[in-house]
Design a protein around this motif. Structure first.
Motif, PDB file in Angstrom:
ATOM      1  N   GLY A 285      92.109   9.381 -34.749  1.00  0.00           N
ATOM      2  CA  GLY A 285      92.888  10.383 -34.023  1.00  0.00           C
ATOM      3  C   GLY A 285      93.282  11.599 -34.830  1.00  0.00           C
ATOM      4  N   PRO A 286      93.782  11.446 -36.067  1.00  0.00           N
ATOM      5  CA  PRO A 286      94.185  12.625 -36.836  1.00  0.00           C
ATOM      6  C   PRO A 286      93.046  13.625 -37.061  1.00  0.00           C
ATOM      7  CG  PRO A 286      95.146  10.656 -37.797  1.00  0.00           C
ATOM      8  CD  PRO A 286      94.199  10.194 -36.740  1.00  0.00           C
ATOM      9  N   MET A 287      91.830  13.107 -37.389  1.00  0.00           N
ATOM     10  CA  MET A 287      90.716  14.032 -37.615  1.00  0.00           C
ATOM     11  C   MET A 287      90.203  14.617 -36.307  1.00  0.00           C
ATOM     12  SD  MET A 287      90.321  14.739 -40.700  1.00  0.00           S
ATOM     13  CE  MET A 287      88.979  15.853 -40.267  1.00  0.00           C
ATOM     14  N   VAL A 288      90.284  13.863 -35.220  1.00  0.00           N
ATOM     15  CA  VAL A 288      89.918  14.414 -33.913  1.00  0.00           C
ATOM     16  C   VAL A 288      90.781  15.631 -33.612  1.00  0.00           C
ATOM     17  CG1 VAL A 288      89.966  13.993 -31.424  1.00  0.00           C
ATOM     18  CG2 VAL A 288      89.031  12.245 -32.958  1.00  0.00           C
ATOM     19  N   ALA A 289      92.082  15.511 -33.861  1.00  0.00           N
ATOM     20  CA  ALA A 289      93.015  16.612 -33.589  1.00  0.00           C
ATOM     21  C   ALA A 289      92.724  17.808 -34.486  1.00  0.00           C
ATOM     22  CB  ALA A 289      94.451  16.135 -33.782  1.00  0.00           C
ATOM     23  N   ILE A 290      92.455  17.549 -35.771  1.00  0.00           N
ATOM     24  CA  ILE A 290      92.175  18.638 -36.703  1.00  0.00           C
ATOM     25  C   ILE A 290      90.922  19.394 -36.273  1.00  0.00           C
ATOM     26  CG2 ILE A 290      91.381  19.142 -39.053  1.00  0.00           C
ATOM     27  CD1 ILE A 290      93.319  17.032 -40.061  1.00  0.00           C
ATOM     28  N   ASN A 291      89.860  18.673 -35.938  1.00  0.00           N
ATOM     29  CA  ASN A 291      88.613  19.341 -35.583  1.00  0.00           C
ATOM     30  C   ASN A 291      88.716  20.085 -34.258  1.00  0.00           C
ATOM     31  OD1 ASN A 291      87.093  18.624 -37.903  1.00  0.00           O
ATOM     32  ND2 ASN A 291      86.774  16.570 -37.094  1.00  0.00           N
ATOM     33  N   GLN A 292      89.505  19.581 -33.335  1.00  0.00           N
ATOM     34  CA  GLN A 292      89.750  20.323 -32.100  1.00  0.00           C
ATOM     35  C   GLN A 292      90.484  21.626 -32.400  1.00  0.00           C
ATOM     36  OE1 GLN A 292      91.842  17.445 -29.681  1.00  0.00           O
ATOM     37  NE2 GLN A 292      89.966  16.691 -28.730  1.00  0.00           N
ATOM     38  N   TRP A 293      91.407  21.579 -33.330  1.00  0.00           N
ATOM     39  CA  TRP A 293      92.164  22.769 -33.721  1.00  0.00           C
ATOM     40  C   TRP A 293      91.243  23.846 -34.297  1.00  0.00           C
ATOM     41  CZ3 TRP A 293      93.431  24.814 -38.698  1.00  0.00           C
ATOM     42  CH2 TRP A 293      94.452  25.775 -38.688  1.00  0.00           C
ATOM     43  N   PHE A 294      90.224  23.413 -35.037  1.00  0.00           N
ATOM     44  CA  PHE A 294      89.275  24.379 -35.606  1.00  0.00           C
ATOM     45  C   PHE A 294      88.336  24.947 -34.556  1.00  0.00           C
ATOM     46  CE2 PHE A 294      90.097  22.253 -39.773  1.00  0.00           C
ATOM     47  CZ  PHE A 294      90.444  23.388 -40.479  1.00  0.00           C
ATOM     48  N   GLY A 295      88.164  24.261 -33.447  1.00  0.00           N
ATOM     49  CA  GLY A 295      87.251  24.737 -32.416  1.00  0.00           C
ATOM     50  C   GLY A 295      85.895  24.062 -32.421  1.00  0.00           C
ATOM     51  N   TYR A 296      85.765  22.961 -33.166  1.00  0.00           N
ATOM     52  CA  TYR A 296      84.507  22.220 -33.126  1.00  0.00           C
ATOM     53  C   TYR A 296      84.247  21.729 -31.704  1.00  0.00           C
ATOM     54  CZ  TYR A 296      83.865  21.700 -38.231  1.00  0.00           C
ATOM     55  OH  TYR A 296      83.645  21.922 -39.565  1.00  0.00           O
ATOM     56  N   GLU A 297      82.972  21.712 -31.322  1.00  0.00           N
ATOM     57  CA  GLU A 297      82.572  21.212 -30.017  1.00  0.00           C
ATOM     58  C   GLU A 297      81.632  20.020 -30.181  1.00  0.00           C
ATOM     59  OE1 GLU A 297      80.828  24.512 -28.009  1.00  0.00           O
ATOM     60  OE2 GLU A 297      82.761  25.461 -27.572  1.00  0.00           O
ATOM     61  N   LYS A 298      81.719  19.084 -29.249  1.00  0.00           N
ATOM     62  CA  LYS A 298      80.868  17.892 -29.320  1.00  0.00           C
ATOM     63  C   LYS A 298      79.400  18.306 -29.226  1.00  0.00           C
ATOM     64  CE  LYS A 298      82.374  14.334 -27.120  1.00  0.00           C
ATOM     65  NZ  LYS A 298      82.692  13.350 -26.041  1.00  0.00           N
TER      66      LYS A 298
END
Length: 310
Positions: A285-298
């Motif tokens: 969960g913590p890294m999911v949140a961080i990467n969403q914050w950066f704008g990474y897309e699946k």
């Protein structure tokens, strides 16, 4: 009729290593692979890993690959791994089945009691794994960030007592980074736990790996000690990938990993990288949140599969 042959990679042949890397990139574009990194991984594999890199040839053309070995750094013995990839334009020839069979035979002969394999999340690949007796386990996503056209969060000033450095600043003594990597890896969600205790081998496997970019790898230092970091891999062209991002237990919750990763991504863009990739376990969960914050897309999804050897 097309003849398929499975053999070991010829590590001394740059063209063979390049063909192996090309199949990996075609099958999973989010994974960085170069001829140099493929050859290095084979030549410097830990003896206890019983590592093999296999290729499948169709009438002399490399159309499939497999990474095969034992998780030597796991406290649980007998954890084998095989990751089989076939070029998307050469599926259906039977290359994947022959690679999997050769890999399984090698691992069982090496004493493996459980076989783990990452499988791309498609009906065809899932069915392939199920037919061979594997059951689905955890899920991980490949994420992509457009560095050329996308925006990055603005750089933030480190809080008092925190300094951002590159891995190049630790060239004389990288042991503090080894300790930090070992601590964070032990807490990473996984089916197979890892324990880093061999500093000399970490130097070989991680520190001297040809994909590791020491200038872009960024470390948040607190009171002189590394507290968070992000390992940066680059392919020597325009692609960047996060090898690992983590924070020491005593410093979690302060946003230090986000701070380090943001600085690394800004440096990567300034160095000419146009796209960034990372992998995310769906339970982290913590890294999911961080990467969403950066704008990474699946970008793509893999499912870990496991088969128990009776």
């Amino acid at each position: 009729m097309t003849e398929i042959r499975v053999r070991d990679l010829r590590t001394a042949d740059p063209e063979d290593a390049a063909a192996y890397a090309a199949v990996r990139r075609a099958a999973v574009p989010a994974l960085l692979a170069t001829a140099a990194s493929v050859a290095y991984g084979c030549e410097h594999a830990h003896p206890d890993a019983r590592y093999r890199a296999l290729v499948a040839e169709a009438d002399g053309e490399v159309v499939g690959t497999a990474q095969v070995g034992i998780a030597h750094d796991s406290p649980e013995p007998g954890q084998g791994f095989l990751n089989v990839y076939v070029h998307p334009q050469r599926c259906g020839l039977g290359a994947g089945s022959l690679l999997a069979r050769a890999a399984e035979e090698h691992l069982v002969g090496a004493g493996a009691t459980a076989l783990y394999s990452w499988v791309l999340d498609t009906p065809r690949n899932r069915a392939f794994a199920a037919r061979r007796g594997y059951r689905a386990s955890r899920t991980a996503h490949f994420l992509r960030l457009d560095l050329a056209r996308g925006g990055l969060p603005p750089l933030a000033e480190p809080p008092p007592g925190v300094e951002l450095r590159s891995a190049a600043d630790f060239r004389d003594d990288p042991r503090p980074l080894f300790a930090l990597d070992a601590e964070t890896a032990a807490d990473e969600p996984s089916d197979v736990r890892a324990e880093f205790s061999d500093y000399a081998y970490w130097l070989t496997e991680t520190w001297h790996h040809p994909l590791l970019d020491h200038e872009l790898t960024t470390v948040a230092v607190v009171d002189g000690e590394p507290a968070a970091f992000t390992l940066a891999h680059t392919d020597g062209a325009s692609r960047y990938a996060s090898g690992m991002t983590g924070t020491a237990r005593a410093h979690r919750g302060r946003g230090l990993a986000k701070l380090a990763k943001n600085a690394s991504l800004h440096r990567a863009r300034a160095a000419g990288c146009t796209e960034a990739f990372t992998g995310n376990d769906s339970e982290n969960g913590p890294m999911v949140a961080i990467n969403q914050w950066f704008g990474y897309e699946k970008y793509d999804t893999e499912v870990r599969h496991v088969r128990t050897i009776d």
